[in-house]
Design an enzyme around this catalytic site. Structure first.
Site, short mmCIF file in Angstrom:
data_model
loop_
_atom_site.label_atom_id
_atom_site.label_comp_id
_atom_site.label_asym_id
_atom_site.label_seq_id
_atom_site.Cartn_x
_atom_site.Cartn_y
_atom_site.Cartn_z
N THR A 35 -8.12 -8.97 -12.14
CA THR A 35 -7.27 -8.23 -11.21
C THR A 35 -7.66 -6.76 -11.16
OG1 THR A 35 -5.60 -8.10 -12.94
CG2 THR A 35 -5.28 -9.80 -11.29
N PHE A 71 0.82 -1.22 0.00
CA PHE A 71 0.00 0.00 0.00
C PHE A 71 0.85 1.26 0.00
CE2 PHE A 71 -2.74 -3.10 2.40
CZ PHE A 71 -3.56 -3.38 1.33
N GLY A 93 -3.68 2.76 -15.12
CA GLY A 93 -3.52 1.92 -13.92
C GLY A 93 -4.79 1.94 -13.11
N VAL A 94 -4.98 0.92 -12.26
CA VAL A 94 -6.21 0.84 -11.48
C VAL A 94 -5.95 0.67 -9.98
CG1 VAL A 94 -7.69 -0.01 -13.31
CG2 VAL A 94 -6.35 -1.64 -11.97
N GLY A 95 -4.69 0.73 -9.57
CA GLY A 95 -4.35 0.39 -8.19
C GLY A 95 -4.87 1.35 -7.14
N GLU A 96 -4.99 2.62 -7.48
CA GLU A 96 -5.27 3.61 -6.44
C GLU A 96 -6.58 4.34 -6.60
OE1 GLU A 96 -1.07 5.23 -5.19
OE2 GLU A 96 -1.03 4.48 -7.23
#
Ligand SMILES: Cc1cc2nc3c(=O)[nH]c(=O)nc-3n(C[C@H](O)[C@H](O)[C@H](O)COP(=O)(O)OP(=O)(O)OC[C@H]3O[C@@H](n4cnc5c(N)ncnc54)[C@H](O)[C@@H]3O)c2cc1C
Ligand code: SF4
Lengths: 328, 734
Positions: free
Chosen positions: B629, B234, B697-700
């Site tokens: 994912t 994180f 991106g999709v992480g945050e």
């Protein structure tokens, strides 16, 4: 954690023998409180006696129609017992609102009664704490005390007793059966816990080497209803900020008999006879519920971060009373 | 351009290893003669060490050494901002001197034969201090310990705001939050003569490698950093923290491998956190809701040791159209450890303030919250004056509103009832910048018919291993099972740090190019080798699909498996190596992802019980590379946002700077019972400015905006506006 001696007891008498005249011996049941606190160096027993093999695992009906619960009955088994679910609903609900399934599978009836407070300062040996080291001081009073008690506090300690099960048992007028060096005695749960006063290190009436063997619940008059309500920040897996256990018998819309206990707000599981007195013989009405709640909290002593608990506890009790007395 | 192996719901290729216990995390490596280091943390937050008494500890069984500032090796400060990829978590080397800057700072390290012995001895190291009263809360900061960090301005907001017909002036705060990945930080250091191998839990093996070289003062080639599996980070594992240096030096001094793990309690003090923020929002608008002025004055804390900026200015400057805009950010120095990026840094606290203020402004204007957003839609990035590379936020709002049923919202507070319960509906925008950095990737086609892709990036649990395999599969036609992916080792070709939601967009072009080069090499062999079915064929007419080399105009069955070509020359394999830069086109566009959250809460006023009952997120983040994912990242982000909204806060005892809820029982995060039915819709418009697949991106992004959607819904149900997170029942006892 410090080194300790470890024994496994197979019988009640051998368990008692193992701790006799040992000042720093502890029984271990599920271990979910004790081992946790040993890892934190809060509990440092020199000897640990395992009581998991004692034949105290039965839940039996008593001749008078009550229930006898072995000290080693696991919280999950007690919660899912059919008689408990049907007749002592409040107890099943309280148990299932506590901890997590994994913990409840380990936690025992005796151990649950004796679990220690969740006060941050008690659990961290870098701080002084009157409960841990009598006379050293109480950092919670001027520290962060959102989770602390508002009833039964003293200037020496404001820690709550965190158990849910014990709150339900309080309202069910449970009796604790104890075996010790001097034989057997029975103590009503209402007299079992001590207020902190100037000795917050003494939490209950158990003497050195005493073993809880059973808890008995007196019979309930047919038609008695009960309910446990727990309020906390998240929906599950957290201790109560406020909870209420109510056991009530109605006749029509009138409350014939009621037993009330509060959790999350007292230095011990908090039976409120003041609230009971207001309600008995009266109409089951929102106004009377609120009056009972006001009475239960009238001596509340809030601190810097827990003032909200006064109103929260009132609402919690009012709602529990409403739920219990709701007419089908 | 590509097959369904890109974009489809592909199961992680490393999933089985993880669920069967086969994946080795940093602390898991079975190293012979391993010694265990346990750190002694400071129990004050400001002052100096007066004395360290380690006499008793040193004599305890199994104890090998007790290290502290009087007996440790010299360490250096890293180049930091003066060099690329040289960023530490905390720039002060451990044990540099006897000064104490925060509670939990390492003051000694006990090393023993077993972990238990080290832990026992650590409890017997007695440290006395010359203590000063610490400053640990943002509202204790004064101008003397506050400095300017960032300033953005266009137009003249200071004069526009007072003249605006409708004005909103409110302050919002977010508390310190702690990362708390399941896997705690750990380092095992193993020396072999003058070379050291570090087993780490790192989100950036390349940066870790560089920083260690600088701080230990030894050449790069003498260090290898290995981080094969990470139990998430994180952001907390982006940059090296002091325990890594402690392990390396202790192991060198003792001539024995040493492991240092960071226990959960010290995860709250010594390895970063999201700093607290306080944001004063001033919005000026016309009567019909057009913003004329947009101001955010931000204060955040940092440590006494480093300037960490949780940049709330950038998103403030570009999210909405407004001729006048300022965003000014100050840092307050407090006695806490150095903060570090936590999932969605900057934008997450900023969007709590911005989107809350927009909701409050909409109410002032008697306007629908969504309508106000549309009215002030930024058609271009007004901060950089660049066009967006690809922005479909309007469609995200519309899709979300339709699916959620937003038009049925009755704006009157407390008006939407469900029996005794009151419903509240809220919405908010989410956004996150997209970027692409430099990367090197090697892809090798091997004689056994498999492929191997390698790069010194790492998979922090988000699916990077799988992305590599997907692209190689797409470009060769080999099934995923025949592709080996090797990451998490600084000895491999340098790859990106796993941060900023930029790994996928960064590595895609390099994997594509490396794979293509490896295929080209095989084709060259096919063309130039006697007995090859393709000898003397024009290379340009050949291609590889389904793992076979064949004529472009014929089906793959007419060709031969690529390994047959390698066999003709007895080759073990052929390499493709690619080095891609940050895309120059990026500078011509503003590249951001956007989206919208819609949520429903139910409130029981009698007992102040709040439950979330519905959550919908619509995401415009370019093309999805892996539906599984990607969804996992967005839903996980929303869950974390729910935690931010309802629960998370690191609470310091102001007397000594100790985070008193430094464990999982007291620092609460959502459990399953707190999470409602959730849904997530991807608009899936490729953004080809970044790479040929059009992936951002999709992480945050999923986390940003969540907390303000919640507080807006809470207001709608209760009439209580929560401006200080988290939402607590004490605020709702109305
Ligand atoms: C993460 C977590 C969350 C929790 N959440 C909740 C919650 O929400 N609500 C709640 O009510 N509880 C909660 N608990 C507490 C849990 O219910 C208690 O830890 C458990 O009931 C203790 O039972 P045990 O058998 O494990 O006790 P042990 O740990 O074995 O013993 C506790 C104490 O009792 C003594 N003892 C045990 N049995 C006897 C006996 N027969 N006679 C005399 N002495 C005895 C031991 O010596 C020890 O001092 C939680 C615990 C944890 C760890
Ligand atoms: S409240 Fe009681 S348990 Fe907590 S610190 Fe004070 S004395 Fe100790």
């Amino acid at each position: 954690m410090e080194a300790f001696q470890f024994n496994q007891a197979k019988t009640v008498s051998s368990a008692l023998e193992a701790v006799r005249s040992q000042t720093e011996a502890k029984f271990v049941a599920g271990g979910t409180t004790l081992v946790d606190l040993m890892k934190l160096n809060v509990e440092i027993p020199k000897k640990v006696v395992d009581i998991n093999s004692l034949p105290l695992t039965q839940i039996e009906s008593t001749p008078d129609g009550g229930l006898k619960i072995g000290a080693m009955v696991r919280n999950s088994d007690l919660a899912h017992d059919e008689t408990v679910q049907q007749r002592y609903t409040v107890l099943s609900e309280a148990l299932l609102s506590g901890a997590s399934p994994q913990l409840r599978n380990m936690a025992s009836t005796g151990g649950n009664l004796l679990q220690r407070t969740r006060c941050y300062y008690f659990r961290d040996t870098a701080y002084p704490c009157n409960k841990r080291e009598p006379g050293s001081g109480c950092p919670a009073i001027d520290g962060f005390n959102r989770i602390h008690a508002i009833l039964g506090t003293s200037e020496h300690c404001i820690a709550t007793h965190p158990s849910d099960m014990a709150v339900a048992m309080m309202a069910l007028e449970a009796v604790v059966h104890i075996q010790g060096a001097h034989g057997e005695r029975n103590v009503p749960l209402n007299d079992f816990y001590l207020l902190p006063g100037s000795t917050p290190n003494r939490e209950n009436v158990l003497a050195l080497g005493d073993l809880i063997t059973y808890v008995t619940l007196p019979p309930l008059t047919n038609g008695t209803r009960s309910h446990y309500l727990k309020l906390r920040d998240r929906a599950s897996y957290e201790f109560a900020l406020s909870s209420a256990a109510v056991v009530a018998l109605l006749s029509g819309h009138r409350i014939q008999r009621v037993r009330i206990a509060l959790g999350g707000v007292g230095t011990k599981p908090w039976r409120s006879m003041e609230a009971e007195q207001i309600l008995e013989g009266r109409e089951a009405s929102e106004n009377n519920f609120r009056a009972a709640a006001e009475a239960a909290l009238k001596d509340a002593k809030p601190r810097h971060d827990n003032a909200f608990k006064v109103e929260l506890a009132k609402r919690c009790l009012t709602r529990t009373l409403k739920n219990v007395t709701q007419f089908a | 351009m590509s097959s369904s192996v890109i974009g489809g719901p592909i199961t992680r290729i490393d999933g089985k290893l993880k669920v069967t216990g086969g994946a080795k995390y940093a602390a898991d490596y079975p190293i012979e003669k391993l010694a265990y280091g346990v750190a002694v943390p400071s129990t004050i937050a400001d002052g100096k060490i007066a004395r360290i008494d380690s006499v008793k500890a040193e004599k305890m069984p199994g104890v090998l050494a007790v290290f502290h500032h009087d007996n440790f090796d010299k360490l250096y400060r890293p180049a930091g901002a003066f060099e690329e990829l040289s960023r530490p978590g905390e720039s002060r080397p451990p044990f540099e001197d006897g000064n104490i800057y925060y509670y939990g700072q390492f003051v000694a390290l006990v090393v023993a034969d077993t972990f238990q012995q080290a832990q026992d001895a650590a409890a017997n190291v007695h440290v006395t201090y010359d203590e000063k009263a610490p400053l640990v809360l943002l509202n204790q900061a004064t101008t003397s310990n506050t400095t300017l960090a960032k300033k953005y301005s266009r137009g003249d907001a200071d004069s526009a705001f007072p003249k605006a017909p409708v004005q909103l002036d409110q302050t919002y705060t977010t508390p310190t939050e702690t990362h708390n990945p399941m896997e705690m930080h750990a380092t095992i250091a193993v020396w072999n003569k003058d070379k050291v191998t570090l087993y780490e839990s790192s989100q950036g093996v390349v940066n870790h490698h560089n920083v260690m070289s600088e701080m230990l003062g030894i050449p790069l080639e003498n260090i290898e950093v290995i981080s094969k599996f990470i139990g998430s980070g994180f952001g907390g594992k982006l940059f090296p923290w002091p325990h890594s240096l402690l392990a390396a030096v202790a192991a060198r001094k003792l001539g024995r491998p040493v492991k240092v793990s960071v226990p959960r309690t010290l995860m709250f003090t010594t390895v970063g956190h999201r700093p607290a923020t306080q944001q004063r929002m001033r919005l000026g608008a016309t009567q019909d809701g057009k913003l004329v002025s947009f101001q955010n004055d931000i204060l955040q804390h940092t440590s006494l040791v480093d300037d960490y900026v949780e940049d709330c200015t950038q998103v403030s400057s570009l999210l909405y159209s407004s001729p006048n805009n300022t965003a000014i950010q100050h840092l307050a120095r407090l006695n806490v450890g150095t903060p570090t990026p936590m999932r969605g840094p900057g934008r997450t606290p900023a969007l709590f303030a911005i989107e809350s203020a927009m909701d409050e402004l909409a109410i002032k204007l008697n306007m629908d919250a969504l309508e106000l957003r549309l009215k002030n839609y930024a058609e271009t990035d007004e901060a950089s004056n660049l066009p967006w590379s690809s922005k479909h936020l309007r469609e995200a709002y519309q899709t979300g509103a339709d699916r959620f049923g937003w038009s049925k919202r009755n704006p009157k507070v407390g008006s939407m009832r469900n029996g005794d319960l009151i419903q509240g509906w809220g919405m908010a925008t989410c956004t996150w910048p997209a970027g692409r950095h430099a990367a090197e990737v090697r892809v090798r086609l091997l004689a056994d018919g498999t492929a191997r892709a390698s790069c010194a990036t790492q998979d922090i649990g988000t699916g990077t291993y799988t992305v590599f395999a997907q692209v190689v599969s797409d470009k060769t036609g080999l099934p995923l099972g025949k592709i080996q992916v090797v990451l998490g080792d600084s000895a491999l070709p340098p790859g990106p740090t796993s941060g900023g939601s930029s790994v996928t967009s960064t590595v895609l072009p390099a994997i594509v190019e490396a794979t293509q080069k490896a295929v080209d090499a095989v084709i060259q062999v096919a063309v130039y080798t006697p007995n090859s079915p393709f000898q003397n064929v024009d290379a340009k007419t050949l291609k590889m699909t389904q793992g076979r080399i064949h004529a472009q105009d014929k089906s793959p069955d007419t060709g031969v498996p690529f390994q047959d070509i390698l066999a003709l020359r007895n080759l073990v394999g052929l390499d493709g190596h690619a080095k891609t830069d940050a895309d120059p086109d990026v500078k011509k566009f503003s590249t951001h992802s956007f989206g919208a959250h819609f949520c429903e809460i139910s409130f029981d006023p009698g007992i102040a019980r709040l439950r979330i009952t519905r959550w919908l997120t619509v995401i415009d983040s370019g093309r999805m590379v892996n539906a599984k994912t990607a969804r996992n990242q967005i839903l996980g982000g929303v869950v974390m946002g729910i935690g931010m909204g309802l629960f998370e806060a690191t609470i310091y005892d102001t007397r000594n700077g100790h985070p008193i809820n430094n464990n999982f029982a007291d620092y609460i995060v959502p459990v399953n019972a707190d999470i409602p039915e959730m849904d997530c819709i991807f608009l899936d418009y490729p953004d080809t400015v970044l790479n040929e697949y059009g992936a951002r991106g999709v992480g945050e992004i999923g986390l940003t905006g969540v907390a303000s959607a919640l507080t807006s819904a809470v207001y709608h149900a209760t009439g209580v506006r929560v401006r200080d997170l988290p939402i607590r029942m004490e605020q709702l006892l109305v």
